[in-house]
Design an enzyme around this catalytic site. Structure first.
Site, mmCIF file in Angstrom:
data_model
loop_
_atom_site.group_PDB
_atom_site.id
_atom_site.type_symbol
_atom_site.label_atom_id
_atom_site.label_comp_id
_atom_site.label_asym_id
_atom_site.label_seq_id
_atom_site.Cartn_x
_atom_site.Cartn_y
_atom_site.Cartn_z
ATOM 1 N N LYS A 45 59.522 40.464 22.595
ATOM 2 C CA LYS A 45 58.240 39.804 22.813
ATOM 3 C C LYS A 45 57.397 40.708 23.687
ATOM 4 C CE LYS A 45 55.548 36.181 22.651
ATOM 5 N NZ LYS A 45 54.560 37.082 22.017
ATOM 6 N N GLN B 267 58.214 44.959 30.341
ATOM 7 C CA GLN B 267 58.185 43.660 29.663
ATOM 8 C C GLN B 267 59.566 42.993 29.664
ATOM 9 O OE1 GLN B 267 54.945 43.025 27.946
ATOM 10 N NE2 GLN B 267 55.621 40.921 28.152
ATOM 11 N N LYS C 298 59.893 41.342 33.045
ATOM 12 C CA LYS C 298 58.865 40.300 33.177
ATOM 13 C C LYS C 298 59.268 39.064 32.380
ATOM 14 C CE LYS C 298 54.818 41.768 32.523
ATOM 15 N NZ LYS C 298 53.496 42.226 32.081
ATOM 16 N N LYS D 166 56.893 46.098 22.918
ATOM 17 C CA LYS D 166 55.461 46.392 23.091
ATOM 18 C C LYS D 166 55.021 47.264 21.918
ATOM 19 C CE LYS D 166 51.984 45.767 25.908
ATOM 20 N NZ LYS D 166 51.627 44.588 26.712
ATOM 21 N N GLY E 242 48.603 39.734 21.994
ATOM 22 C CA GLY E 242 47.481 40.625 22.308
ATOM 23 C C GLY E 242 47.729 41.433 23.569
ATOM 24 N N ASP E 243 46.877 42.386 23.810
ATOM 25 C CA ASP E 243 46.845 43.168 25.048
ATOM 26 C C ASP E 243 45.454 43.818 25.051
ATOM 27 O OD1 ASP E 243 48.622 44.230 27.358
ATOM 28 O OD2 ASP E 243 47.774 46.077 26.560
ATOM 29 N N ASN F 24 39.955 39.797 29.335
ATOM 30 C CA ASN F 24 40.624 38.494 29.308
ATOM 31 C C ASN F 24 41.261 38.124 30.653
ATOM 32 O OD1 ASN F 24 43.614 37.229 28.716
ATOM 33 N ND2 ASN F 24 41.983 36.185 27.609
ATOM 34 N N SER G 219 52.873 32.391 26.066
ATOM 35 C CA SER G 219 53.186 32.778 24.682
ATOM 36 C C SER G 219 54.511 32.147 24.260
ATOM 37 C CB SER G 219 53.294 34.297 24.553
ATOM 38 O OG SER G 219 52.020 34.869 24.472
HETATM 39 P P1 NDP Z 1 40.900 43.445 27.747
HETATM 40 O O1 NDP Z 1 40.794 44.452 26.683
HETATM 41 O O2 NDP Z 1 40.453 42.050 27.503
HETATM 42 O O3 NDP Z 1 40.119 43.953 29.058
HETATM 43 C C1 NDP Z 1 40.410 45.169 29.658
HETATM 44 C C2 NDP Z 1 39.386 45.410 30.745
HETATM 45 O O4 NDP Z 1 39.750 46.584 31.483
HETATM 46 C C3 NDP Z 1 37.991 45.682 30.204
HETATM 47 O O5 NDP Z 1 37.046 45.246 31.132
HETATM 48 C C4 NDP Z 1 37.988 47.202 30.089
HETATM 49 O O6 NDP Z 1 36.685 47.757 30.128
HETATM 50 C C5 NDP Z 1 38.769 47.591 31.316
HETATM 51 N N1 NDP Z 1 39.427 48.880 31.132
HETATM 52 C C6 NDP Z 1 40.269 49.252 30.143
HETATM 53 N N2 NDP Z 1 40.653 50.519 30.311
HETATM 54 C C7 NDP Z 1 40.033 50.947 31.431
HETATM 55 C C8 NDP Z 1 40.028 52.171 32.132
HETATM 56 N N3 NDP Z 1 40.735 53.221 31.700
HETATM 57 N N4 NDP Z 1 39.274 52.267 33.260
HETATM 58 C C9 NDP Z 1 38.554 51.209 33.687
HETATM 59 N N5 NDP Z 1 38.531 50.023 33.065
HETATM 60 C C10 NDP Z 1 39.262 49.900 31.963
HETATM 61 O O7 NDP Z 1 42.430 43.478 28.228
HETATM 62 P P2 NDP Z 1 43.258 42.374 29.009
HETATM 63 O O8 NDP Z 1 42.389 41.709 30.008
HETATM 64 O O9 NDP Z 1 44.001 41.585 28.025
HETATM 65 O O10 NDP Z 1 44.342 43.290 29.758
HETATM 66 C C11 NDP Z 1 44.086 43.891 31.026
HETATM 67 C C12 NDP Z 1 45.401 44.324 31.650
HETATM 68 O O11 NDP Z 1 46.247 43.176 31.803
HETATM 69 C C13 NDP Z 1 46.225 45.330 30.859
HETATM 70 O O12 NDP Z 1 46.928 46.173 31.750
HETATM 71 C C14 NDP Z 1 47.209 44.446 30.099
HETATM 72 O O13 NDP Z 1 48.384 45.160 29.747
HETATM 73 C C15 NDP Z 1 47.498 43.426 31.172
HETATM 74 N N6 NDP Z 1 48.050 42.156 30.668
HETATM 75 C C16 NDP Z 1 47.340 41.387 29.779
HETATM 76 C C17 NDP Z 1 47.852 40.181 29.359
HETATM 77 C C18 NDP Z 1 47.075 39.256 28.491
HETATM 78 O O14 NDP Z 1 47.532 38.109 28.297
HETATM 79 N N7 NDP Z 1 45.914 39.634 27.983
HETATM 80 C C19 NDP Z 1 49.204 39.742 29.762
HETATM 81 C C20 NDP Z 1 49.814 40.589 30.753
HETATM 82 C C21 NDP Z 1 49.260 41.765 31.141
HETATM 83 P P3 NDP Z 1 35.823 47.952 28.762
HETATM 84 O O15 NDP Z 1 35.225 46.618 28.486
HETATM 85 O O16 NDP Z 1 34.850 49.005 29.138
HETATM 86 O O17 NDP Z 1 36.801 48.395 27.722
#
Ligand code: NDP
Length: 444
Positions: A89, A110, A113, A125, A164-165, A239, A376
């Site tokens: 997962k 993961q 976690k 992943k 998603g991620d 997100n 999830s």
């Molecule tokens: P999203 O794609 O929804 O959002 C990512 C955000 O981070 C955007 O604002 C993006 O900016 C910014 N970003 C991405 N890369 C960079 C970078 N190199 N430098 C600066 N800003 C950056 O992703 P999520 O919110 O889903 O995920 C964010 C983090 O949380 C990740 O590390 C993910 O692995 C982790 N995570 C997510 C989960 C989930 O349920 N969604 C669960 C557990 C962990 P821009 O809009 O410009 O792309």
């Protein structure tokens, strides 16, 4: 040479050019030393060598045609890391930076976690170096269909359940699920983060951000404190960041800064989240726009500057290694008391050490952002049972899981003589169950 050091050295030799994987493995294995010392039978069974080697790595070609008829080819990945305690997962990430090292670091994290959630899910992943930015809906659909055409032969509701991620939200999950169902002729819970009309769970969208705030709230509560009146910085505006901001604000915190990959906004009056949501979720625009719409707000190019803003609580929610040693030192100098990792590995090893030496309460990603995968797993339970729980029911289960994770890692840290070190505590608490299951299964 000590067992952990030997395994880490071999891992680096066998997997050169995978710096993120080395970083994650170093953090995890070093934190596990007290457990390894208590269990000499693990070395005889080469448990760590097996733990750091994925059960399966799938690499594939993803060809697709853009709106102008040009053909593109991306790389697709799925790392099925460990299925000792349940089906693989873990999310799918679509971002140009994606490579095997990043997918392996995420997959390794993961495993622990997922174990920490207390639910029966293994670790995996995947993703692609495809960049969804600037693509039309039709191009996103074409890409997702091509990606799933290959991936569908390797996943299944009892085998491997992606989610998603970064770069993979509700729209992408919809296209991926549609293609899976079309090819396999099965309407099953093979992906999570699905839309509510086709098997999704209420509160999944909010879960990672809410969960991050719930665990931080518990850490505050145990110190007779709360979010009320605290100044908070949240990096990212995706997100996780958006729903962390929502929950923190609802508990009385003032969130003053957020960013996207171009730059950060600072609003000393407190971020107006509805404006951020309109820009990022509806218009899929740039956060820069916030400063044009909200009086008194500032926009600054580049991301690093966000960490120079004084705050009580920092919640990095964007991506790996966003807080380096220098940023951590500035945060500490400015009086940060709590750091909760919403993103995966947002702090470098040096930054973590700065926080811990300064007595900052540091909540590592594998515990702090586990709310997403936990929910999830609740979605999987609803799919299997053909049930649909209310928002309140899922949210209450999520909160309970996060509170339990906090106490499990706290107790594990105490039990192994590293009180307050939640990096070690989370690694140990997650690893114990996986190790026990792996030992029970024999050499496989
Ligand atoms: P999203 O794609 O929804 O959002 C990512 C955000 O981070 C955007 O604002 C993006 O900016 C910014 N970003 C991405 N890369 C960079 C970078 N190199 N430098 C600066 N800003 C950056 O992703 P999520 O919110 O889903 O995920 C964010 C983090 O949380 C990740 O590390 C993910 O692995 C982790 N995570 C997510 C989960 C989930 O349920 N969604 C669960 C557990 C962990 P821009 O809009 O410009 O792309």
């Amino acid at each position: 040479m000590q067992y952990v050091e030997r395994v880490l050295e071999e891992l680096k030799t066998k997997n050169p050019n995978e710096p993120e994987f080395h970083q994650a493995a170093t953090e995890i294995l070093n934190g596990l030393k007290p457990v390894i010392e208590k269990h000499p039978e693990y070395e005889k069974a080469a448990l760590l060598e097996r733990f750091v080697e994925p059960e399966r790595v799938i690499l594939f070609r993803v060809p697709w045609v853009d709106d102008n008829g040009a053909v593109h080819v991306n790389k697709g990945y799925r790392v099925q890391f460990n299925s000792a305690i349940g089906p693989y997962k873990g999310g799918l990430r679509f971002h140009p930076s994606v490579n095997l090292s990043i997918i392996k670091f995420l997959g390794l994290e993961q495993i622990l976690k997922n174990s920490l959630t207390g639910l029966p899910i293994g670790g995996g992943k995947g993703g692609s170096d495809f960049d969804p930015k600037g693509k039309s809906d039709n191009e996103i659909m074409k890409f997702c269909q091509s990606f799933m055409t290959e991936l569908c032969r390797h996943i299944g509701q009892d085998t491997d359940v992606p989610a998603g991620d970064i770069g993979v939200g509700g729209r992408e999950i919809g296209y991926l699920f549609g293609q899976y169902k079309r090819i396999r002729d099965e309407h099953v819970g093979v992906l999570t983060g699905r839309g509510l009309s086709y098997g999704g769970s209420l509160a999944r969208k909010e879960a990672t951000g809410y969960g991050l705030v719930y665990i931080t709230e518990e850490a505050l509560k145990c110190r007779k404190d709360s979010f009320k009146g605290k100044t908070v910085i949240i990096s990212g505006s995706g997100n996780v960041a958006i729903y962390a901001c929502h929950k923190a604000q609802s508990l009385g915190a003032k969130v003053v800064a957020m960013y996207d990959s171009n730059g950060y906004i600072y609003d000393k009056n407190g971020i107006q989240l509805d404006v951020v949501k309109q820009i990022k979720e509806v218009e899929r625009g740039r956060i820069k726009e916030y400063a044009n719409r909200v009086k008194g707000a500032e926009y600054h190019e580049g991301c690093k500057g966000i960490w120079t803003i004084p705050c009580d609580i920092a919640l990095p929610c964007a991506t790996q290694n966003e807080i380096d040693k220098a940023s951590a030192e500035i945060l500490v100098k400015n009086g940060v008391k709590y750091v909760g990792e919403g993103a995966n590995m947002p702090s470098t090893l040096e930054a973590i050490s700065v926080f811990q030496k300064a007595g900052v309460v540091f909540l590592p990603a594998k515990a702090a952002n586990a709310g997403g995968v936990a929910t999830s797993a609740l979605e999987m339970a609803q799919s299997s049972g053909r049930l649909f729980w209310s928002f309140e029911e899922v949210d209450a289960k999520l909160k309970n899981i996060m509170v339990n994770i906090y106490h499990n890692m706290d107790e594990a840290a105490k039990e192994y003589g590293v009180e307050g070190d939640y990096v070690a505590g989370a690694n140990i608490a997650g690893f114990k169950k996986v190790a026990e299951a792996m030992m029970a299964h024999g050499i496989v």
